[in-house]
Motif scaffolding. Structure first.
Motif, PDB file in Angstrom:
ATOM      1  N   GLY A   1       0.992  -1.089   0.038  1.00 22.07           N
ATOM      2  CA  GLY A   1       0.283  -0.258  -0.121  1.00 22.07           C
ATOM      3  C   GLY A   1       0.857   1.262  -0.265  1.00 22.07           C
ATOM      4  N   THR A   2       2.139   0.711   0.424  1.00 24.04           N
ATOM      5  CA  THR A   2       3.311   2.036   0.153  1.00 24.04           C
ATOM      6  C   THR A   2       3.248   3.349  -1.518  1.00 24.04           C
ATOM      7  OG1 THR A   2       4.775   0.698  -0.551  1.00 24.04           O
ATOM      8  CG2 THR A   2       4.494   1.379   2.144  1.00 24.04           C
ATOM      9  N   VAL A   3       2.963   2.862  -2.533  1.00 25.33           N
ATOM     10  CA  VAL A   3       3.235   2.721  -3.827  1.00 25.33           C
ATOM     11  C   VAL A   3       1.585   2.681  -4.293  1.00 25.33           C
ATOM     12  CG1 VAL A   3       4.397   2.963  -6.211  1.00 25.33           C
ATOM     13  CG2 VAL A   3       5.916   1.386  -3.969  1.00 25.33           C
ATOM     14  N   THR A   4       1.212   4.385  -5.080  1.00 23.69           N
ATOM     15  CA  THR A   4       0.277   3.832  -5.709  1.00 23.69           C
ATOM     16  C   THR A   4      -0.073   5.053  -7.293  1.00 23.69           C
ATOM     17  OG1 THR A   4       0.009   6.187  -5.292  1.00 23.69           O
ATOM     18  CG2 THR A   4      -1.455   3.994  -3.828  1.00 23.69           C
ATOM     19  N   SER A   5      -0.283   4.252  -7.678  1.00 26.89           N
ATOM     20  CA  SER A   5      -0.867   5.383  -9.861  1.00 26.89           C
ATOM     21  C   SER A   5      -1.618   5.715 -10.072  1.00 26.89           C
ATOM     22  CB  SER A   5       0.406   4.091 -10.200  1.00 26.89           C
ATOM     23  OG  SER A   5       0.057   4.665 -11.640  1.00 26.89           O
ATOM     24  N   TYR A   6      -1.575   6.134 -10.457  1.00 22.76           N
ATOM     25  CA  TYR A   6      -2.824   7.109 -10.750  1.00 22.76           C
ATOM     26  C   TYR A   6      -3.285   6.872 -12.616  1.00 22.76           C
ATOM     27  CZ  TYR A   6      -4.163   7.509  -6.044  1.00 22.76           C
ATOM     28  OH  TYR A   6      -3.927   7.085  -4.712  1.00 22.76           O
ATOM     29  N   ALA A   7      -4.011   7.324 -13.160  1.00 19.38           N
ATOM     30  CA  ALA A   7      -4.635   8.071 -15.060  1.00 19.38           C
ATOM     31  C   ALA A   7      -4.659   8.667 -14.360  1.00 19.38           C
ATOM     32  CB  ALA A   7      -5.709   6.912 -15.259  1.00 19.38           C
ATOM     33  N   ASP A   8      -3.631   9.897 -15.332  1.00 16.47           N
ATOM     34  CA  ASP A   8      -3.650  11.164 -15.289  1.00 16.47           C
ATOM     35  C   ASP A   8      -5.739  12.290 -15.296  1.00 16.47           C
ATOM     36  OD1 ASP A   8      -1.308  12.295 -18.185  1.00 16.47           O
ATOM     37  OD2 ASP A   8      -1.162  11.782 -15.636  1.00 16.47           O
ATOM     38  N   SER A   9      -6.218  11.738 -16.100  1.00 20.15           N
ATOM     39  CA  SER A   9      -7.901  11.702 -15.770  1.00 20.15           C
ATOM     40  C   SER A   9      -8.947  11.603 -14.598  1.00 20.15           C
ATOM     41  CB  SER A   9      -8.402  10.585 -16.404  1.00 20.15           C
ATOM     42  OG  SER A   9      -8.159   9.688 -16.341  1.00 20.15           O
ATOM     43  N   VAL A  10      -7.813  10.997 -13.269  1.00 18.69           N
ATOM     44  CA  VAL A  10      -8.225  11.186 -12.385  1.00 18.69           C
ATOM     45  C   VAL A  10      -7.407  11.536 -11.540  1.00 18.69           C
ATOM     46  CG1 VAL A  10      -9.792   9.037 -12.877  1.00 18.69           C
ATOM     47  CG2 VAL A  10      -7.812   8.710 -11.684  1.00 18.69           C
ATOM     48  N   LYS A  11      -6.292  11.620 -11.446  1.00 15.52           N
ATOM     49  CA  LYS A  11      -5.044  12.292 -10.466  1.00 15.52           C
ATOM     50  C   LYS A  11      -5.745  13.447  -9.631  1.00 15.52           C
ATOM     51  CE  LYS A  11      -1.646  11.609 -11.436  1.00 15.52           C
ATOM     52  NZ  LYS A  11      -0.218  11.410 -12.998  1.00 15.52           N
ATOM     53  N   GLY A  12      -5.740  13.361  -8.503  1.00 17.90           N
ATOM     54  CA  GLY A  12      -5.969  14.228  -7.658  1.00 17.90           C
ATOM     55  C   GLY A  12      -7.336  14.702  -7.281  1.00 17.90           C
ATOM     56  N   ARG A  13      -8.203  13.344  -8.311  1.00 16.63           N
ATOM     57  CA  ARG A  13      -9.622  13.437  -7.954  1.00 16.63           C
ATOM     58  C   ARG A  13     -10.178  11.494  -6.618  1.00 16.63           C
ATOM     59  NH1 ARG A  13     -13.525  13.082 -11.683  1.00 16.63           N
ATOM     60  NH2 ARG A  13     -12.144  12.353 -12.963  1.00 16.63           N
ATOM     61  N   PHE A  14      -9.042  11.198  -7.257  1.00 20.87           N
ATOM     62  CA  PHE A  14      -9.535   9.870  -6.661  1.00 20.87           C
ATOM     63  C   PHE A  14      -8.194   9.196  -6.124  1.00 20.87           C
ATOM     64  CE2 PHE A  14     -11.593   7.688 -10.418  1.00 20.87           C
ATOM     65  CZ  PHE A  14     -13.098   8.582 -10.764  1.00 20.87           C
ATOM     66  N   ALA A  15      -8.166   8.401  -4.907  1.00 20.92           N
ATOM     67  CA  ALA A  15      -7.119   8.110  -4.122  1.00 20.92           C
ATOM     68  C   ALA A  15      -7.835   6.522  -4.213  1.00 20.92           C
ATOM     69  CB  ALA A  15      -7.911   8.672  -2.808  1.00 20.92           C
ATOM     70  N   ILE A  16      -6.714   5.284  -4.489  1.00 12.58           N
ATOM     71  CA  ILE A  16      -7.040   4.489  -4.297  1.00 12.58           C
ATOM     72  C   ILE A  16      -6.079   4.473  -2.518  1.00 12.58           C
ATOM     73  CG2 ILE A  16      -4.639   3.962  -5.025  1.00 12.58           C
ATOM     74  CD1 ILE A  16      -5.721   0.697  -6.126  1.00 12.58           C
ATOM     75  N   SER A  17      -6.453   2.838  -1.655  1.00 13.22           N
ATOM     76  CA  SER A  17      -6.168   2.368  -0.721  1.00 13.22           C
ATOM     77  C   SER A  17      -6.506   0.942  -0.659  1.00 13.22           C
ATOM     78  CB  SER A  17      -6.778   3.798   0.529  1.00 13.22           C
ATOM     79  OG  SER A  17      -7.790   3.203   0.941  1.00 13.22           O
ATOM     80  N   ARG A  18      -6.176   0.496   0.532  1.00 15.14           N
ATOM     81  CA  ARG A  18      -6.326  -0.925   0.811  1.00 15.14           C
ATOM     82  C   ARG A  18      -6.126  -1.429   2.103  1.00 15.14           C
ATOM     83  NH1 ARG A  18      -2.227  -4.763  -2.137  1.00 15.14           N
ATOM     84  NH2 ARG A  18      -2.801  -6.073  -1.655  1.00 15.14           N
ATOM     85  N   ASP A  19      -6.714  -2.795   2.173  1.00 12.31           N
ATOM     86  CA  ASP A  19      -6.528  -3.029   3.629  1.00 12.31           C
ATOM     87  C   ASP A  19      -6.428  -4.230   4.269  1.00 12.31           C
ATOM     88  OD1 ASP A  19      -7.296  -3.385   6.446  1.00 12.31           O
ATOM     89  OD2 ASP A  19      -8.509  -2.684   6.810  1.00 12.31           O
ATOM     90  N   ASN A  20      -5.405  -4.429   4.453  1.00  8.98           N
ATOM     91  CA  ASN A  20      -4.731  -6.181   4.413  1.00  8.98           C
ATOM     92  C   ASN A  20      -5.374  -6.547   4.737  1.00  8.98           C
ATOM     93  OD1 ASN A  20      -3.220  -5.485   1.848  1.00  8.98           O
ATOM     94  ND2 ASN A  20      -1.557  -5.358   2.270  1.00  8.98           N
ATOM     95  N   ALA A  21      -5.932  -6.158   6.461  1.00  6.03           N
ATOM     96  CA  ALA A  21      -6.266  -7.184   7.550  1.00  6.03           C
ATOM     97  C   ALA A  21      -7.847  -7.773   7.079  1.00  6.03           C
ATOM     98  CB  ALA A  21      -6.601  -6.412   8.606  1.00  6.03           C
TER      99      ALA A  21
END
Length: 124
Positions: free
Chosen positions: A55-75
């Motif tokens: 979860g320490t590295v994320t990547s976004y398409a330019d069209s959603v950068k700044g508006r969308f956020a990805i996260s995960r909860d492995n537990a």
């Protein structure tokens, strides 16, 4: 084998927000790179966002950068996509995908497992 189930889609007005969830089966969720893709009618599937195993590295398409956020909860075996400032052009079926490799890539070919998708519709 990983089974993925998305939820959280729906109809929202432009400028609104939605939070998508993708729950994975199995005990090895933390070993998978995860991503969200989307496909609108008549268009090709496109990468939206991805997140590394930890979860320490994320990547976004330019069209959603700044508006969308990805996260995960492995537990909880779950990956999320927080979508803000939604636009009509964000309307699509959103898919969760899992890749056993550590490399965070944007090509759908890297991802072995896919969910059924959840529809997001943004009205103007």
């Amino acid at each position: 084998q990983v089974q993925l189930v998305e939820s959280g889609g729906g109809l929202v007005q432009a400028g609104g927000s939605l939070r998508l969830s993708c729950e994975a089966s199995g005990r090895t969720f933390s070993t998978y790179t995860m991503a969200w893709f989307r496909q609108a009618p008549g268009k090709e599937r496109e990468f939206v966002a991805g997140i590394s195993r930890s979860g320490t590295v994320t990547s976004y398409a330019d069209s959603v950068k700044g508006r969308f956020a990805i996260s995960r909860d492995n537990a909880k075996n779950t990956v999320y996509l927080e979508m803000n400032s939604l636009k009509p052009e964000d309307t699509a079926n959103y898919y969760c995908a899992a890749a056993p490799e550590a490399v965070l890539g944007r090509s759908g070919r890297l991802y072995d497992y896919w969910g059924q998708g959840t529809q997001v519709t943004v009205s103007s």
